[in-house]
Design a protein around this motif. Structure first.
Motif, PDB file in Angstrom:
ATOM      1  N   PHE A  84       0.826  -1.210   0.000  1.00  0.00           N
ATOM      2  CA  PHE A  84       0.000   0.000   0.000  1.00  0.00           C
ATOM      3  C   PHE A  84       0.861   1.261   0.000  1.00  0.00           C
ATOM      4  N   PHE A  85       1.798   1.376   0.952  1.00  0.00           N
ATOM      5  CA  PHE A  85       2.593   2.603   1.081  1.00  0.00           C
ATOM      6  C   PHE A  85       3.514   2.834  -0.113  1.00  0.00           C
ATOM      7  N   ALA A  86       3.913   1.767  -0.791  1.00  0.00           N
ATOM      8  CA  ALA A  86       4.740   1.917  -1.989  1.00  0.00           C
ATOM      9  C   ALA A  86       3.900   2.277  -3.213  1.00  0.00           C
ATOM     10  N   GLY A  87       2.587   2.131  -3.094  1.00  0.00           N
ATOM     11  CA  GLY A  87       1.724   2.357  -4.259  1.00  0.00           C
ATOM     12  C   GLY A  87       1.984   1.309  -5.331  1.00  0.00           C
ATOM     13  N   ALA A  88       2.474   0.156  -4.902  1.00  0.00           N
ATOM     14  CA  ALA A  88       2.896  -0.891  -5.841  1.00  0.00           C
ATOM     15  C   ALA A  88       1.696  -1.549  -6.521  1.00  0.00           C
ATOM     16  N   ILE A  89       1.945  -2.014  -7.710  1.00  0.00           N
ATOM     17  CA  ILE A  89       0.979  -2.813  -8.448  1.00  0.00           C
ATOM     18  C   ILE A  89       1.502  -4.234  -8.432  1.00  0.00           C
ATOM     19  N   GLU A  90       0.711  -5.129  -7.865  1.00  0.00           N
ATOM     20  CA  GLU A  90       1.103  -6.528  -7.703  1.00  0.00           C
ATOM     21  C   GLU A  90       0.134  -7.422  -8.460  1.00  0.00           C
ATOM     22  N   ARG A  91       0.546  -8.656  -8.678  1.00  0.00           N
ATOM     23  CA  ARG A  91      -0.330  -9.637  -9.332  1.00  0.00           C
ATOM     24  C   ARG A  91      -1.150 -10.377  -8.283  1.00  0.00           C
ATOM     25  N   TRP A  92      -2.425 -10.545  -8.570  1.00  0.00           N
ATOM     26  CA  TRP A  92      -3.371 -11.189  -7.672  1.00  0.00           C
ATOM     27  C   TRP A  92      -4.149 -12.247  -8.434  1.00  0.00           C
ATOM     28  N   GLU A  93      -4.641 -13.226  -7.714  1.00  0.00           N
ATOM     29  CA  GLU A  93      -5.535 -14.233  -8.272  1.00  0.00           C
ATOM     30  C   GLU A  93      -6.814 -14.207  -7.444  1.00  0.00           C
ATOM     31  N   LEU A  94      -7.948 -14.129  -8.124  1.00  0.00           N
ATOM     32  CA  LEU A  94      -9.241 -13.990  -7.467  1.00  0.00           C
ATOM     33  C   LEU A  94     -10.109 -15.161  -7.906  1.00  0.00           C
ATOM     34  N   ILE A  95     -10.557 -15.955  -6.949  1.00  0.00           N
ATOM     35  CA  ILE A  95     -11.260 -17.193  -7.264  1.00  0.00           C
ATOM     36  C   ILE A  95     -12.726 -17.099  -6.852  1.00  0.00           C
ATOM     37  N   GLN A 107      -3.874  -2.668  -7.802  1.00  0.00           N
ATOM     38  CA  GLN A 107      -3.276  -1.761  -6.823  1.00  0.00           C
ATOM     39  C   GLN A 107      -4.223  -1.673  -5.629  1.00  0.00           C
ATOM     40  N   ILE A 108      -3.656  -1.587  -4.448  1.00  0.00           N
ATOM     41  CA  ILE A 108      -4.484  -1.413  -3.248  1.00  0.00           C
ATOM     42  C   ILE A 108      -4.944   0.045  -3.214  1.00  0.00           C
ATOM     43  N   ALA A 109      -6.242   0.251  -3.390  1.00  0.00           N
ATOM     44  CA  ALA A 109      -6.808   1.595  -3.386  1.00  0.00           C
ATOM     45  C   ALA A 109      -7.146   2.050  -1.971  1.00  0.00           C
ATOM     46  N   GLN A 110      -7.432   1.081  -1.094  1.00  0.00           N
ATOM     47  CA  GLN A 110      -7.752   1.422   0.288  1.00  0.00           C
ATOM     48  C   GLN A 110      -7.370   0.257   1.186  1.00  0.00           C
ATOM     49  N   LEU A 111      -6.804   0.578   2.328  1.00  0.00           N
ATOM     50  CA  LEU A 111      -6.467  -0.401   3.352  1.00  0.00           C
ATOM     51  C   LEU A 111      -6.895   0.212   4.674  1.00  0.00           C
ATOM     52  N   SER A 112      -7.804  -0.445   5.369  1.00  0.00           N
ATOM     53  CA  SER A 112      -8.299   0.130   6.621  1.00  0.00           C
ATOM     54  C   SER A 112      -8.310  -0.916   7.725  1.00  0.00           C
ATOM     55  N   TYR A 113      -8.297  -0.433   8.937  1.00  0.00           N
ATOM     56  CA  TYR A 113      -8.275  -1.278  10.124  1.00  0.00           C
ATOM     57  C   TYR A 113      -9.416  -0.870  11.036  1.00  0.00           C
ATOM     58  N   SER A 114      -9.981  -1.850  11.743  1.00  0.00           N
ATOM     59  CA  SER A 114     -11.054  -1.558  12.689  1.00  0.00           C
ATOM     60  C   SER A 114     -11.058  -2.614  13.780  1.00  0.00           C
ATOM     61  N   GLY A 115     -11.814  -2.365  14.805  1.00  0.00           N
ATOM     62  CA  GLY A 115     -11.937  -3.326  15.898  1.00  0.00           C
ATOM     63  C   GLY A 115     -12.915  -2.814  16.931  1.00  0.00           C
ATOM     64  N   THR A 116     -13.364  -3.730  17.773  1.00  0.00           N
ATOM     65  CA  THR A 116     -14.243  -3.360  18.871  1.00  0.00           C
ATOM     66  C   THR A 116     -13.562  -3.730  20.180  1.00  0.00           C
ATOM     67  N   HIS A 117     -14.035  -3.166  21.258  1.00  0.00           N
ATOM     68  CA  HIS A 117     -13.395  -3.400  22.555  1.00  0.00           C
ATOM     69  C   HIS A 117     -13.487  -4.865  22.986  1.00  0.00           C
ATOM     70  N   ASP A 118     -14.469  -5.605  22.467  1.00  0.00           N
ATOM     71  CA  ASP A 118     -14.622  -6.995  22.891  1.00  0.00           C
ATOM     72  C   ASP A 118     -14.426  -7.986  21.727  1.00  0.00           C
ATOM     73  N   ALA A 121      -9.120  -7.404  16.036  1.00  0.00           N
ATOM     74  CA  ALA A 121      -8.785  -6.349  15.085  1.00  0.00           C
ATOM     75  C   ALA A 121      -9.064  -6.879  13.682  1.00  0.00           C
ATOM     76  N   MET A 122      -9.656  -6.049  12.855  1.00  0.00           N
ATOM     77  CA  MET A 122     -10.034  -6.420  11.498  1.00  0.00           C
ATOM     78  C   MET A 122      -9.336  -5.498  10.503  1.00  0.00           C
ATOM     79  N   PHE A 123      -9.264  -5.946   9.250  1.00  0.00           N
ATOM     80  CA  PHE A 123      -8.776  -5.091   8.186  1.00  0.00           C
ATOM     81  C   PHE A 123      -9.726  -5.194   7.013  1.00  0.00           C
ATOM     82  N   ALA A 124      -9.678  -4.196   6.139  1.00  0.00           N
ATOM     83  CA  ALA A 124     -10.418  -4.218   4.883  1.00  0.00           C
ATOM     84  C   ALA A 124      -9.485  -3.744   3.792  1.00  0.00           C
TER      85      ALA A 124
END
Length: 139
Positions: A84-95, A107-118, A121-124
């Motif tokens: 993400f921080f490099a703005g790199a374009i990588e090869r992916w396979e989507l099934i 390219q990763i257009a968005q990378l986000s993190y979230s979580g709840t107190h109980d 931690a999640m990412f998107a």
């Protein structure tokens, strides 16, 4: 097509080696693949009854992939951040089970993190296609 298990929808990242292998992006719990084709309006004063006409094969095609889940370890988290921080374009396979697999540059257009107190931690991640994709139908 019979119903398919959602867990079989996979987002995989290339290892960048020859021969190329793809590693499943860790802990994806939900994923969505979206194919787009932007239409080119070819309507003119001569269009029958004023109905819109589209120019076949002229639109821009793209694919958007979204995934949400858990990282399996700090190495996979670090790799996603570096891409993400490099703005790199990588090869992916989507099934997509029962349909096939798409392979190509994203390219990763968005990378986000979230979580709840109980909870955990999640990412998107939001991937945008960055070139021609290949498609292989499921056998």
């Amino acid at each position: 097509m019979a119903g398919q298990r959602g867990r079989d929808v996979l987002i995989k990242l290339s290892d960048g080696q020859e021969p190329e292998t793809f590693e499943t992006l860790a802990g994806i719990r939900t994923s969505e693949f979206e194919l787009n084709q932007r239409a080119v309006d070819a309507t003119s004063a001569d269009s029958p009854q004023g109905w819109r006409e589209l120019l076949a094969g002229a639109g821009v095609k793209s694919m958007r992939v979204r995934g949400r889940g858990l990282f399996k370890d700090s190495a996979s988290d670090a790799r996603m951040q570096a891409i993400f921080f490099a703005g790199a374009i990588e090869r992916w396979e989507l099934i997509v089970p029962g349909l096939g697999q798409f392979t190509g540059a994203f390219q990763i257009a968005q990378l986000s993190y979230s979580g709840t107190h109980d909870g955990e931690a999640m990412f998107a991640v939001d991937l945008q296609s960055a070139g021609e994709l290949s498609f292989g139908a499921a056998s």
